[in-house]
Design an enzyme around this catalytic site. Structure first.
Site, mmCIF file in Angstrom:
data_model
loop_
_atom_site.group_PDB
_atom_site.id
_atom_site.type_symbol
_atom_site.label_atom_id
_atom_site.label_comp_id
_atom_site.label_asym_id
_atom_site.label_seq_id
_atom_site.Cartn_x
_atom_site.Cartn_y
_atom_site.Cartn_z
ATOM 1 N N HIS A 73 0.771 70.945 77.248
ATOM 2 C CA HIS A 73 -0.458 70.538 77.946
ATOM 3 C C HIS A 73 -1.096 71.712 78.246
ATOM 4 O O HIS A 73 -0.840 72.591 79.253
ATOM 5 C CB HIS A 73 -0.142 69.552 79.116
ATOM 6 C CG HIS A 73 -1.308 68.887 79.673
ATOM 7 N ND1 HIS A 73 -1.634 67.843 79.250
ATOM 8 C CD2 HIS A 73 -2.193 69.596 80.773
ATOM 9 C CE1 HIS A 73 -3.019 67.439 80.055
ATOM 10 N NE2 HIS A 73 -3.153 68.491 80.841
ATOM 11 N N CYS A 74 -2.266 71.738 77.602
ATOM 12 C CA CYS A 74 -3.231 73.154 77.755
ATOM 13 C C CYS A 74 -4.244 72.521 79.056
ATOM 14 O O CYS A 74 -4.965 71.841 78.548
ATOM 15 C CB CYS A 74 -4.056 73.196 76.532
ATOM 16 S SG CYS A 74 -4.921 74.933 76.710
ATOM 17 N N PRO A 75 -4.285 73.323 80.098
ATOM 18 C CA PRO A 75 -5.289 73.159 81.075
ATOM 19 C C PRO A 75 -6.635 73.432 80.491
ATOM 20 O O PRO A 75 -7.625 73.141 81.139
ATOM 21 C CB PRO A 75 -4.718 73.825 82.240
ATOM 22 C CG PRO A 75 -3.977 75.126 81.662
ATOM 23 C CD PRO A 75 -3.338 74.475 80.498
#
Length: 464
Positions: A175-177
């Site tokens: 999950h890429c912020p």
């Protein structure tokens, strides 16, 4: 008027994940989609500064070849637009969310015995045995797939549940912020193009900013340090792009390695394919073809389709029922979501470290010290006492005497005691128990009623 009217809503309106939807469910973002504003600013700010710098240089009459700035401006515009485009494509599309199940799956070949991993299923449906993990074949290799308590399904291979988006994602990478979205099978190529374009843009700005300073140094015939002091904007761009390229450039190199080996970030850190063969590796060319030139799988969810609202409102996960939890009736550890928190029936949430800090360790230490002292006393009592048995034969039996014990003495006293023979090494195993043990008496010269002497057991006796 009396007929039952079924209330229909679109799927994205009753979606149980943490996603945000725009344009009537056509665009899907993660719960941290607001981070896109920061990412967009970090891309546009240096690009606009560089474009302004090149435009002013092109309009400067002292510039010898002003037309050379036109292609430089054009390339910068293209890289910037591509970077924003890939950022938007990565964050606004379905990453490969697996459609949730409304009912528990049916397992025909489930095992007969109940294991701890399936107790919560047996508690709700006694006729169903649902194993936590089952094996599937992938390219001739056995791969284990786990059951998801939240989505009520067995995750397909390479699928993992994202605790931020609260969805199971196919070929879950991470999950890429920075893009505010999960990276999965349907947006991984766009994510790689995004970080690659960002790296190219940083290198492009860094190089031409140095060229601008060097050109001023040559045109005005001044020292390089004097040229740097006069071109502050180029210095700012050089420092910014130098710092940024380490981040996006490192990501580009790392994901290039993952693509060539057909691994995900999650698999790279969670599993080790060095000791066993990667079942998904097709060779470098095959892996590149799969990532960049294969058809993107269609979405498993039609977010604009109409569904019955009550069907999704009534769906509950097995862990939502207190009293049927795997831990206790008052505690529920959400292992699937990775929260590591204990929730009681009053809905008070405490983290595991907080619970460990609140434990009273003084009582445990006192019990351990008391047991250690008892063990030392037993050792001191045993020194100098001749054992009654040698090589498994009683000495009284060798001398032709009848053995006598302490049962007659116990009967006269009217006390019924349970004597347990333990070794000094076994006392360490009793440190975790709450029962208290006391040392019994050792009778070494007990005599029977007829006066015949026989030694009683000389090993330590513990009285419960």
């Amino acid at each position: 008027m009396a007929r039952n009217e079924t209330k229909l809503k679109r799927l994205y309106q009753v979606w149980r994940g943490s996603n945000k939807f725009l344009c009537g469910g056509r665009l899907i973002f993660g719960p941290d989609a607001s981070n896109l504003y920061l990412s967009t600013i970090l891309i546009l700010a240096p690009s606009v500064m560089f474009l302004v710098k090149m435009y002013l240089k092109m309009e400067d009459p002292r510039t010898r070849h002003p037309k050379l700035s036109i292609p430089i401006l054009s390339v910068c515009w293209v890289l910037t637009l591509l970077d924003i485009f890939f950022l938007f494509m990565t964050s606004s599309r379905d990453p490969g969310i697996v459609r949730r199940s409304l009912t528990l799956p049916e397992i025909d070949d489930a095992p007969d015995s109940t294991t701890p991993s399936m107790e919560w299923v047996s508690g709700r449906t006694p006729n169903l045995r649902l194993p936590r993990v089952k094996d599937v074949k992938v390219n001739g290799h056995t791969v284990k797939v786990k059951f998801c308590d939240t989505c009520l399904l067995y995750r397909p291979p390479r699928t993992s549940h994202c605790s931020i988006c609260n969805n199971c994602v196919q070929r879950f990478d991470h999950h890429c912020p920075w893009v505010g979205q999960c990276i999965g099978v349907r947006n991984y190529r766009f994510f790689f193009m995004f970080i690659s374009t960002s790296t190219a843009l940083c290198i492009y700005v860094f190089v031409f900013s140095w060229l601008n300073i060097f050109q001023r140094h040559m045109d005005e015939r001044i020292s390089i340090w004097r040229a740097i002091s006069k071109d502050v904007l180029s210095v700012i761009l050089i420092v910014y792009s130098f710092i940024a390229v380490w981040f996006v450039g490192g990501l580009t190199i790392f994901h290039s390695y993952l693509i060539c080996t057909n691994k995900t970030t999650y698999e790279n850190f969670r599993y080790r394919y060095d000791k066993k063969e990667n079942p998904y590796n097709r060779g470098i060319l095959g892996n590149l073809r799969e990532i960049f030139f294969s058809k993107i799988t269609p979405s498993m969810n039609k977010f604009r389709s109409f569904v019955k609202e009550e069907d999704y409102m009534m769906v509950e996960t097995p862990t939502s029922h207190p009293g049927q939890s795997l831990v206790t009736s008052k505690e529920n550890i959400d292992i699937e979501m990775g929260g590591g928190r204990v929730v009681d029936e009053g809905r008070k949430s405490d983290s595991l470290p907080e619970l460990l800090r609140n434990l009273n360790y003084e009582d445990l230490e006192d019990d351990c010290e008391e047991n250690d002292l008892k063990a030392k006393d037993h050792l001191h009592h045993n020194e100098g006492i001749t054992p009654p048995f040698e090589n498994g034969v009683n000495k009284d039996e060798e001398n032709g005497q009848e053995p006598s014990g302490s049962s007659s003495n116990d009967a006269e006293d009217g006390v019924e005691e349970k004597l347990v023979r333990v070794s000094s090494g076994d006392e360490e195993k009793d440190e975790g128990y709450d029962q208290k043990w006391s040392v019994g008496s050792i009778n070494t010269n007990a005599r029977s009623e007829d006066g015949t002497g026989s030694p009683q057991s000389t090993s330590p006796m513990l009285r419960r």
